[in-house]
Design an enzyme around this catalytic site. Sequence first.
Site, mmCIF file in Angstrom:
data_model
loop_
_atom_site.group_PDB
_atom_site.id
_atom_site.type_symbol
_atom_site.label_atom_id
_atom_site.label_comp_id
_atom_site.label_asym_id
_atom_site.label_seq_id
_atom_site.Cartn_x
_atom_site.Cartn_y
_atom_site.Cartn_z
ATOM 1 N NE ARG A 1 -2.315 -1.441 2.908
ATOM 2 C CZ ARG A 1 -2.325 -3.029 3.957
ATOM 3 N NH1 ARG A 1 -2.001 -4.487 3.147
ATOM 4 N NH2 ARG A 1 -1.384 -3.334 4.784
ATOM 5 C CD GLU B 1 -0.405 -4.833 15.195
ATOM 6 O OE1 GLU B 1 -0.404 -4.466 14.081
ATOM 7 O OE2 GLU B 1 -1.469 -4.787 15.810
HETATM 8 P P1 AMP Z 1 4.906 -2.072 11.196
HETATM 9 O O1 AMP Z 1 6.122 -2.902 10.572
HETATM 10 O O2 AMP Z 1 4.170 -3.236 12.451
HETATM 11 O O3 AMP Z 1 4.930 -1.292 11.915
HETATM 12 O O4 AMP Z 1 3.864 -2.666 10.998
HETATM 13 C C1 AMP Z 1 3.420 -2.021 9.661
HETATM 14 C C2 AMP Z 1 3.098 -2.525 8.557
HETATM 15 O O5 AMP Z 1 1.931 -3.283 7.945
HETATM 16 C C3 AMP Z 1 2.138 -1.674 7.650
HETATM 17 O O6 AMP Z 1 2.912 -2.049 5.834
HETATM 18 C C4 AMP Z 1 0.877 -1.613 7.053
HETATM 19 O O7 AMP Z 1 0.684 -1.697 6.065
HETATM 20 C C5 AMP Z 1 1.122 -3.777 7.604
HETATM 21 N N1 AMP Z 1 0.124 -3.032 9.153
HETATM 22 C C6 AMP Z 1 0.516 -3.455 10.622
HETATM 23 N N2 AMP Z 1 0.020 -3.410 11.090
HETATM 24 C C7 AMP Z 1 -1.490 -3.187 10.750
HETATM 25 C C8 AMP Z 1 -3.022 -2.888 10.876
HETATM 26 N N3 AMP Z 1 -3.277 -2.852 11.892
HETATM 27 N N4 AMP Z 1 -3.998 -2.305 10.345
HETATM 28 C C9 AMP Z 1 -3.262 -2.358 8.353
HETATM 29 N N5 AMP Z 1 -2.411 -2.301 8.150
HETATM 30 C C10 AMP Z 1 -0.870 -2.736 9.471
#
Ligand code: AMP
Length: 178
Positions: free
Chosen positions: A65, A102
């Site tokens: 995205r 995550e």
């Molecule tokens: P993080 O590395 O944990 O900050 O996760 C960010 C990445 O995972 C981004 O590329 C987001 O598109 C995706 N992502 C993680 N958690 C979510 C969520 N709750 N909703 C949408 N996208 C998420």
Amino acid sequence: MTDAHVEPQWASRLRDIADFPKPGILFKDIMPLLADGDDFRAAIQAMSARWRDLRLDAVVGIESRGFILGAAMALELGVGFVPVRKPGKLPGKVLREEYTLEYRSDCIEVHADALPAGARVAIIDDVLATGGTLVAALSLVRRLGVDVVGAGVLVELDGLGGRGRWEAGLPLHTELVY
Ligand code: AMP
């Protein structure tokens, strides 16, 4: 009456999807925003405004995205676009960085010759959750010798510690915080 916390009109196009991609995750879905021309443009203009006077050479977008938002921002700003991709997708010689998300572990890659040393870039993604992806992208693209001016995301999920993992003093712009 003034209220610094009034949400932009386009914020109503973001949708929460519970338990995706696995139980316990509240997924922030940007697809309804992308599907509306006026609101998509307004969101891209808001994200782009942060970088307009900062002489960027390119926007770096994180798969997938971050490609949509980042490429639209690159056009809006009149600069190039560089994709940071999931492993095995880029055809040329790559640099690779491993990280924990995550909801899973993963790694990202960038073409080793994607940008000249010293290029000024901003890193763009849709959602900041734990910050693992954005921090990994920061160290990955820095290995190209570029100057990362900062990062921007559409949505910051407060409480998952993402901002705390980001480098102190380096700009991290988020349009909406939940
Ligand atoms: P993080 O590395 O944990 O900050 O996760 C960010 C990445 O995972 C981004 O590329 C987001 O598109 C995706 N992502 C993680 N958690 C979510 C969520 N709750 N909703 C949408 N996208 C998420």
